[in-house]
Design an enzyme around this catalytic site. Structure first.
Site, PDB file in Angstrom:
ATOM      1  N   HIS A   1       1.584   1.376 -13.262  1.00  0.00           N
ATOM      2  CA  HIS A   1       2.418   0.248 -13.674  1.00  0.00           C
ATOM      3  C   HIS A   1       3.876   0.667 -13.519  1.00  0.00           C
ATOM      4  CE1 HIS A   1       3.542  -3.430 -15.661  1.00  0.00           C
ATOM      5  NE2 HIS A   1       4.354  -2.739 -16.433  1.00  0.00           N
TER       6      HIS A   1
ATOM      7  N   GLY B   1       0.775  -1.233   0.000  1.00  0.00           N
ATOM      8  CA  GLY B   1       0.000   0.000   0.000  1.00  0.00           C
ATOM      9  C   GLY B   1       0.808   1.285   0.000  1.00  0.00           C
TER      10      GLY B   1
ATOM     11  N   ASP C   1      -2.751  -3.670 -18.812  1.00  0.00           N
ATOM     12  CA  ASP C   1      -1.872  -2.502 -19.065  1.00  0.00           C
ATOM     13  C   ASP C   1      -2.129  -1.902 -20.447  1.00  0.00           C
ATOM     14  OD1 ASP C   1       0.668  -4.411 -17.433  1.00  0.00           O
ATOM     15  OD2 ASP C   1      -0.693  -2.922 -16.567  1.00  0.00           O
TER      16      ASP C   1
ATOM     17  N   ASN D   1       1.593   3.011  -2.585  1.00  0.00           N
ATOM     18  CA  ASN D   1       0.931   3.946  -3.518  1.00  0.00           C
ATOM     19  C   ASN D   1      -0.342   4.517  -2.897  1.00  0.00           C
ATOM     20  OD1 ASN D   1       2.296   4.183  -6.256  1.00  0.00           O
ATOM     21  ND2 ASN D   1       2.445   1.996  -5.835  1.00  0.00           N
TER      22      ASN D   1
ATOM     23  N   ASN E   1      -4.640   2.750 -13.235  1.00  0.00           N
ATOM     24  CA  ASN E   1      -3.669   1.806 -12.664  1.00  0.00           C
ATOM     25  C   ASN E   1      -2.288   2.422 -12.737  1.00  0.00           C
ATOM     26  OD1 ASN E   1      -2.689  -0.828 -11.741  1.00  0.00           O
ATOM     27  ND2 ASN E   1      -1.857  -1.044 -13.799  1.00  0.00           N
TER      28      ASN E   1
HETATM   29  C1  GRF Z   1       4.534  -1.584  -6.865  1.00  0.00           C
HETATM   30  O1  GRF Z   1       5.671  -2.036  -7.568  1.00  0.00           O
HETATM   31  C2  GRF Z   1       3.552  -0.992  -7.834  1.00  0.00           C
HETATM   32  O2  GRF Z   1       4.175  -0.394  -8.932  1.00  0.00           O
HETATM   33  C3  GRF Z   1       2.820  -2.178  -8.324  1.00  0.00           C
HETATM   34  O3  GRF Z   1       2.607  -2.942  -7.135  1.00  0.00           O
HETATM   35  C4  GRF Z   1       3.769  -2.786  -6.289  1.00  0.00           C
HETATM   36  C5  GRF Z   1       3.371  -2.597  -4.843  1.00  0.00           C
HETATM   37  O4  GRF Z   1       2.692  -1.404  -4.701  1.00  0.00           O
HETATM   38  N1  GRF Z   1       1.602  -1.787  -8.987  1.00  0.00           N
HETATM   39  P1  GRF Z   1       2.122  -0.906  -3.265  1.00  0.00           P
HETATM   40  O5  GRF Z   1       3.309  -0.650  -2.370  1.00  0.00           O
HETATM   41  O6  GRF Z   1       1.239  -2.018  -2.712  1.00  0.00           O
HETATM   42  O7  GRF Z   1       1.374   0.350  -3.591  1.00  0.00           O
END
Ligand code: GRF
Length: 205
Positions: A114, A16, A155, A18, A112
């Site tokens: 990526h 989490g 994607d 992001n 999303n």
């Molecule tokens: C990250 O590499 C992100 O780019 C991909 O999932 C991985 C974990 O993301 N989509 P997060 O820390 O759970 O947001």
């Protein structure tokens, strides 16, 4: 939809970071045209759910295993999205492919992040560390991250934002992933969320 703030749901599966970047951006004012009101995880142990709880945001664990089919899983997700009157769905480290039936229900309402510069290192099988392993294997000097709309092709949706990141000598998949997160993902995802929320609130989209 003329309203002051778009209602955002974030779908997660893992750490989490992001999601955290989006929550921090709300606090700092980078995101002011939308608010995260729901976090849904398909993994009950996802630390992202702890981040949601710490932020006082409703977190839901929806189990594909227990629901026994993709269709039942997606129906449960849609149920929650409707209950919370969601305007924008953000996939942030969400490790489950959504069907065309699901994505076509929300045209240009699902985005999303990526961890590569699409069209490089994307599509079926390219997720998480595998993306950075492929970039290092290929020997690219520049990689980065992409925010894109989600459609039925993994994607495959229209690109919204990208940010380049230098590959350093001696990088491992882990060090490269961290740099791509810090320098690209956590920057372009919040910026893209705000941009789309502005459009949603002004009825443009
Ligand atoms: C990250 O590499 C992100 O780019 C991909 O999932 C991985 C974990 O993301 N989509 P997060 O820390 O759970 O947001």
């Amino acid at each position: 939809m003329l309203k002051n703030k778009a209602r955002i749901a974030v779908l997660v599966s893992g750490g989490g970071t992001n999601l955290q970047a989006i929550l921090d951006a709300e606090k700092s004012g980078i995101i002011h045209s939308g608010e995260v009101v729901l976090v849904i995880s398909n993994n009950k142990d996802a630390y992202a759910l702890t981040r949601a709880a710490n932020a006082g945001i409703q977190g839901l664990y929806i189990s594909k295993k227990e629901l026994k089919s993709q269709a039942a899983f997606e129906a449960a997700v849609i149920n929650a999205l409707e209950e919370y009157r969601i305007d924008l769905i953000v996939l942030a480290g969400f490790m489950s492919i959504l069907s065309e039936q699901f994505t076509s229900r929300y045209p240009k309402r699902i985005i999303n992040i990526h961890p590569a510069l699409i069209p490089s290192f994307c599509g079926k099988g390219y997720y998480g560390l595998k993306v950075h392993e492929a970039a290092l294997e290929k020997g690219v000097k520049i990689t980065g991250a992409t925010v894109h709309f989600v459609n039925e092709i993994p994607d495959g949706g229209e690109i919204i934002a990208q940010k380049a990141v230098q590959v350093e000598d001696g990088d491992t998949p882990e060090t490269l992933q961290r740099r791509v997160m810090e320098q690209a993902e956590w920057v372009i995802l919040p910026a893209s969320v705000e941009k789309i929320c502005v459009a949603l609130c002004s009825g443009e989209s």
